[in-house]
Design a protein around this motif. Structure first.
Motif, PDB file in Angstrom:
ATOM      1  N   GLY A 176       0.811  -1.218   0.000  1.00 48.07           N
ATOM      2  CA  GLY A 176       0.000   0.000   0.000  1.00 48.07           C
ATOM      3  C   GLY A 176       0.838   1.259   0.000  1.00 48.07           C
ATOM      4  N   GLN A 177       2.114   1.122   0.405  1.00 46.04           N
ATOM      5  CA  GLN A 177       2.996   2.274   0.447  1.00 46.04           C
ATOM      6  C   GLN A 177       3.758   2.494  -0.856  1.00 46.04           C
ATOM      7  OE1 GLN A 177       5.450   1.681   3.988  1.00 46.04           O
ATOM      8  NE2 GLN A 177       4.477   3.479   4.852  1.00 46.04           N
ATOM      9  N   LEU A 178       3.341   1.833  -1.908  1.00 43.42           N
ATOM     10  CA  LEU A 178       4.026   1.962  -3.191  1.00 43.42           C
ATOM     11  C   LEU A 178       4.017   3.424  -3.638  1.00 43.42           C
ATOM     12  CD1 LEU A 178       5.370   0.536  -5.571  1.00 43.42           C
ATOM     13  CD2 LEU A 178       3.092   0.266  -6.578  1.00 43.42           C
ATOM     14  N   SER A 179       5.215   3.996  -3.688  1.00 49.62           N
ATOM     15  CA  SER A 179       5.410   5.386  -4.117  1.00 49.62           C
ATOM     16  C   SER A 179       4.477   6.360  -3.394  1.00 49.62           C
ATOM     17  CB  SER A 179       5.188   5.503  -5.635  1.00 49.62           C
ATOM     18  OG  SER A 179       6.057   4.649  -6.334  1.00 49.62           O
ATOM     19  N   PRO A 180       4.468   6.384  -2.059  1.00 50.10           N
ATOM     20  CA  PRO A 180       3.558   7.295  -1.348  1.00 50.10           C
ATOM     21  C   PRO A 180       3.895   8.750  -1.622  1.00 50.10           C
ATOM     22  CG  PRO A 180       5.132   6.302   0.182  1.00 50.10           C
ATOM     23  CD  PRO A 180       5.295   5.596  -1.121  1.00 50.10           C
ATOM     24  N   HIS A 181       5.183   9.076  -1.699  1.00 54.20           N
ATOM     25  CA  HIS A 181       5.546  10.476  -1.941  1.00 54.20           C
ATOM     26  C   HIS A 181       5.074  10.933  -3.319  1.00 54.20           C
ATOM     27  CE1 HIS A 181       7.891  10.732   1.715  1.00 54.20           C
ATOM     28  NE2 HIS A 181       8.548   9.617   1.386  1.00 54.20           N
ATOM     29  N   PHE A 182       5.185  10.047  -4.293  1.00 50.87           N
ATOM     30  CA  PHE A 182       4.699  10.396  -5.626  1.00 50.87           C
ATOM     31  C   PHE A 182       3.197  10.654  -5.587  1.00 50.87           C
ATOM     32  CE2 PHE A 182       2.629   8.875  -9.506  1.00 50.87           C
ATOM     33  CZ  PHE A 182       3.163   9.749 -10.446  1.00 50.87           C
ATOM     34  N   THR A 183       2.467   9.776  -4.888  1.00 53.97           N
ATOM     35  CA  THR A 183       1.007   9.927  -4.804  1.00 53.97           C
ATOM     36  C   THR A 183       0.637  11.228  -4.117  1.00 53.97           C
ATOM     37  OG1 THR A 183       0.764   7.515  -4.693  1.00 53.97           O
ATOM     38  CG2 THR A 183      -1.118   8.836  -3.997  1.00 53.97           C
ATOM     39  N   LEU A 184       1.266  11.507  -2.973  1.00 57.86           N
ATOM     40  CA  LEU A 184       0.938  12.723  -2.228  1.00 57.86           C
ATOM     41  C   LEU A 184       1.319  13.975  -3.012  1.00 57.86           C
ATOM     42  CD1 LEU A 184       2.053  11.591   1.347  1.00 57.86           C
ATOM     43  CD2 LEU A 184      -0.281  11.920   0.536  1.00 57.86           C
ATOM     44  N   ASN A 185       2.478  13.939  -3.652  1.00 57.47           N
ATOM     45  CA  ASN A 185       2.890  15.111  -4.440  1.00 57.47           C
ATOM     46  C   ASN A 185       1.955  15.348  -5.620  1.00 57.47           C
ATOM     47  OD1 ASN A 185       5.092  15.563  -2.782  1.00 57.47           O
ATOM     48  ND2 ASN A 185       6.497  14.364  -4.047  1.00 57.47           N
ATOM     49  N   LEU A 186       1.504  14.253  -6.242  1.00 51.29           N
ATOM     50  CA  LEU A 186       0.588  14.400  -7.379  1.00 51.29           C
ATOM     51  C   LEU A 186      -0.734  15.013  -6.941  1.00 51.29           C
ATOM     52  CD1 LEU A 186      -0.099  13.887 -10.349  1.00 51.29           C
ATOM     53  CD2 LEU A 186      -0.810  11.569  -9.706  1.00 51.29           C
ATOM     54  N   ILE A 187      -1.279  14.505  -5.811  1.00 49.13           N
ATOM     55  CA  ILE A 187      -2.547  15.055  -5.315  1.00 49.13           C
ATOM     56  C   ILE A 187      -2.345  16.499  -4.860  1.00 49.13           C
ATOM     57  CG2 ILE A 187      -4.363  14.791  -3.583  1.00 49.13           C
ATOM     58  CD1 ILE A 187      -3.865  11.835  -3.602  1.00 49.13           C
ATOM     59  N   GLY A 188      -1.144  16.792  -4.287  1.00 42.70           N
ATOM     60  CA  GLY A 188      -0.862  18.163  -3.889  1.00 42.70           C
ATOM     61  C   GLY A 188      -0.847  19.115  -5.083  1.00 42.70           C
ATOM     62  N   ASP A 189      -0.298  18.668  -6.198  1.00 45.32           N
ATOM     63  CA  ASP A 189      -0.304  19.499  -7.412  1.00 45.32           C
ATOM     64  C   ASP A 189      -1.731  19.743  -7.896  1.00 45.32           C
ATOM     65  OD1 ASP A 189       2.434  19.557  -7.297  1.00 45.32           O
ATOM     66  OD2 ASP A 189       2.710  17.888  -8.710  1.00 45.32           O
ATOM     67  N   ILE A 190      -2.554  18.677  -7.845  1.00 44.60           N
ATOM     68  CA  ILE A 190      -3.958  18.833  -8.262  1.00 44.60           C
ATOM     69  C   ILE A 190      -4.679  19.792  -7.331  1.00 44.60           C
ATOM     70  CG2 ILE A 190      -6.147  17.611  -8.546  1.00 44.60           C
ATOM     71  CD1 ILE A 190      -4.545  15.125  -9.303  1.00 44.60           C
ATOM     72  N   SER A 191      -4.362  19.678  -6.004  1.00 44.40           N
ATOM     73  CA  SER A 191      -4.982  20.574  -5.030  1.00 44.40           C
ATOM     74  C   SER A 191      -4.619  22.029  -5.313  1.00 44.40           C
ATOM     75  CB  SER A 191      -4.549  20.171  -3.617  1.00 44.40           C
ATOM     76  OG  SER A 191      -4.990  21.106  -2.668  1.00 44.40           O
ATOM     77  N   ALA A 192      -3.354  22.260  -5.624  1.00 51.56           N
ATOM     78  CA  ALA A 192      -2.918  23.630  -5.903  1.00 51.56           C
ATOM     79  C   ALA A 192      -3.646  24.203  -7.117  1.00 51.56           C
ATOM     80  CB  ALA A 192      -1.409  23.652  -6.129  1.00 51.56           C
ATOM     81  N   LYS A 193      -3.867  23.385  -8.137  1.00 51.82           N
ATOM     82  CA  LYS A 193      -4.581  23.857  -9.329  1.00 51.82           C
ATOM     83  C   LYS A 193      -6.049  24.144  -9.024  1.00 51.82           C
ATOM     84  CE  LYS A 193      -1.641  21.637 -12.794  1.00 51.82           C
ATOM     85  NZ  LYS A 193      -1.575  20.673 -13.929  1.00 51.82           N
ATOM     86  N   SER A 194      -6.620  23.337  -8.085  1.00 56.28           N
ATOM     87  CA  SER A 194      -8.038  23.509  -7.780  1.00 56.28           C
ATOM     88  C   SER A 194      -8.311  24.828  -7.069  1.00 56.28           C
ATOM     89  CB  SER A 194      -8.532  22.350  -6.913  1.00 56.28           C
ATOM     90  OG  SER A 194      -7.966  22.393  -5.613  1.00 56.28           O
ATOM     91  N   LEU A 195      -7.282  25.395  -6.428  1.00 52.66           N
ATOM     92  CA  LEU A 195      -7.474  26.652  -5.715  1.00 52.66           C
ATOM     93  C   LEU A 195      -7.932  27.769  -6.652  1.00 52.66           C
ATOM     94  CD1 LEU A 195      -7.191  28.250  -3.072  1.00 52.66           C
ATOM     95  CD2 LEU A 195      -4.775  28.636  -3.634  1.00 52.66           C
ATOM     96  N   HIS A 196      -7.516  27.718  -7.912  1.00 61.05           N
ATOM     97  CA  HIS A 196      -7.914  28.745  -8.883  1.00 61.05           C
ATOM     98  C   HIS A 196      -9.398  28.649  -9.228  1.00 61.05           C
ATOM     99  CE1 HIS A 196      -3.704  29.788  -9.452  1.00 61.05           C
ATOM    100  NE2 HIS A 196      -3.431  28.502  -9.650  1.00 61.05           N
ATOM    101  N   PHE A 197      -9.981  27.498  -9.030  1.00 57.09           N
ATOM    102  CA  PHE A 197     -11.382  27.298  -9.427  1.00 57.09           C
ATOM    103  C   PHE A 197     -12.332  27.287  -8.228  1.00 57.09           C
ATOM    104  CE2 PHE A 197      -8.611  25.122 -12.454  1.00 57.09           C
ATOM    105  CZ  PHE A 197      -8.983  25.717 -13.648  1.00 57.09           C
ATOM    106  N   SER A 198     -11.853  26.710  -7.096  1.00 56.13           N
ATOM    107  CA  SER A 198     -12.754  26.594  -5.947  1.00 56.13           C
ATOM    108  C   SER A 198     -11.931  26.482  -4.666  1.00 56.13           C
ATOM    109  CB  SER A 198     -13.665  25.369  -6.093  1.00 56.13           C
ATOM    110  OG  SER A 198     -14.410  25.149  -4.905  1.00 56.13           O
ATOM    111  N   PRO A 199     -11.908  27.523  -3.842  1.00 60.16           N
ATOM    112  CA  PRO A 199     -11.220  27.437  -2.542  1.00 60.16           C
ATOM    113  C   PRO A 199     -11.804  26.326  -1.653  1.00 60.16           C
ATOM    114  CG  PRO A 199     -11.684  29.714  -3.097  1.00 60.16           C
ATOM    115  CD  PRO A 199     -12.427  28.868  -4.105  1.00 60.16           C
ATOM    116  N   GLU A 200     -13.095  26.099  -1.793  1.00 63.89           N
ATOM    117  CA  GLU A 200     -13.734  25.049  -0.985  1.00 63.89           C
ATOM    118  C   GLU A 200     -13.229  23.667  -1.393  1.00 63.89           C
ATOM    119  OE1 GLU A 200     -18.225  23.435   0.140  1.00 63.89           O
ATOM    120  OE2 GLU A 200     -17.964  25.187  -1.166  1.00 63.89           O
TER     121      GLU A 200
END
Length: 370
Positions: A176-200
């Motif tokens: 389950g820990q396969l590439s956890p940093h990659f997964t978290l960093n990828l979701i973090g990038d998506i989160s950062a992009k979502s801020l432009h569309f919806s702070p919520e």
């Protein structure tokens, strides 16, 4: 070099041929322990009979030996299946101990009565019970020796099963820990992009990342009180997101707890208590909202004391488990990691309340390293 006073470790596995041989040969006896007692008393009869015959010792006869053997066998059964397990494993052993001793007394009285009915000349009643007490002491010591060996083998087998289960969980966890940093960093990038569309939406994703990062923490590693509180807040946010306006929670968690990164908290301990509120309680009643409180308090000394409490309306439609919401597991963790912690559940007709206090007097030896 190890000290000669240090006992060697026992490898109870299929790779140890001697232990494996014992395990294979003992398997039917471990499955049916009464066979151990039958073999024990069979050996006793063989030894006693051969010794009497070889040395031409005086003997009261076959009937005497038969009655003594039968009563001795049942006495060993009481010791093996009742007395010893209750002494070592029962939380309140006195009742079983008393019944066991009463059973031994009844067997001794029955033995005396059978001697009288068989016309066997024996000692006076007082002398009989004195010699019977000595005989029962021998039965107890011999039976305890056999029971101790049996209990040791059973404990080693349980340890082997536990280690095997732990290894399987570790494999699953590592997968389950396969590439956890990659997964978290990828979701973090998506989160950062979502801020432009919806702070919520950005906030929702960040809470999800918090839960995901918390899930990747190994239970053997250091988990701070701050990380546990962060996970709790993210968990509550997810519940509110899931049920929207149909959930009623009175959140009184002090956000200053997020600053306590140097204090240890076993992973899933506090979250388990909160999850049980949603699992066993009612959280959709506006007249009785779920209360969750967490804060750091100080008594007369400067020792920080974590005060954690929950209160919820009981869902009477659910059958409560015997484990009382899994509190025994939490108690075991508290006993191991925090000597002075107290966990107090309170059940009334309609509500379930729980109070937990953990004094952080000093770093405990059982805490994992950071």
């Amino acid at each position: 070099m190890k000290s000669i006073l240090t006992p060697p470790e026992i490898q109870f596995s299929g790779t140890n041929p001697r232990i494996k041989w014992i395990n294979d040969k003992m398997r039917p006896f471990l499955a049916h322990p009464i066979l151990i007692l039958l073999c024990l008393w069979g050996a006793y009869i063989l030894l006693d009979g051969s010794t009497t015959y070889y040395f031409e010792l005086p003997t009261p006869g076959f009937v005497y030996a038969f009655i003594t053997t039968i009563i001795g066998f049942f006495s060993s059964c009481l010791y093996f299946f009742w007395l010893f397990p209750s002494v070592f494993y029962a939380k309140k052993p006195w009742r079983i101990i008393s019944l066991s001793l009463l059973g031994i007394s009844v067997l001794s009285g029955l033995k005396y009565l059978l001697f009288l009915l068989a016309g066997i000349q024996t000692h006076t009643l007082l002398d009989f019970f004195f010699y019977e007490l000595m005989r029962q002491w021998v039965f107890l010591v011999v039976t305890f020796t056999v029971w101790g060996f049996y209990a040791l083998i059973k404990a080693l087998q349980a340890k082997q099963r536990t280690e095997a289960s732990f290894d399987r969980l570790r494999i699953v966890h590592n997968k389950g820990q396969l590439s956890p940093h990659f997964t978290l960093n990828l979701i973090g990038d998506i989160s950062a992009k979502s801020l432009h569309f919806s702070p919520e939406l950005f906030e929702d994703i960040n809470h999800f990342i918090t839960i995901l990062r918390y899930a990747y923490i190994d239970t053997e590693n250091f988990n701070s009180l701050s990380a546990e509180v962060q996970a709790i807040l993210a968990y509550l946010h997810g519940q509110k997101l899931r049920f929207e306006n149909a959930i009623y929670i009175q959140d009184e968690i002090d956000r200053q707890l997020l600053d306590y990164e140097g204090l240890y908290m076993p992973k899933l301990l506090l979250i388990t208590l909160i999850e049980n509120v949603f699992k066993h309680g009612i959280f959709q009643d506006p007249t009785c909202p779920v209360l969750i409180e967490a804060k750091m308090v100080y008594g007369k000394s400067p020792v920080p004391i974590l005060s954690f409490s929950t209160q919820n309306k009981i869902n009477k439609d659910l059958k409560l488990s015997k484990g009382k919401f899994g509190l025994e597991t939490v108690r075991n963790l508290l006993d191991y990691f925090f000597d002075s912690a107290t966990l107090t559940p309170t059940v009334t007709e309609d509500t379930f309340s729980l109070t937990l206090t953990i004094p952080y007097e000093e770093s405990n030896q059982t805490w994992p390293n950071r």
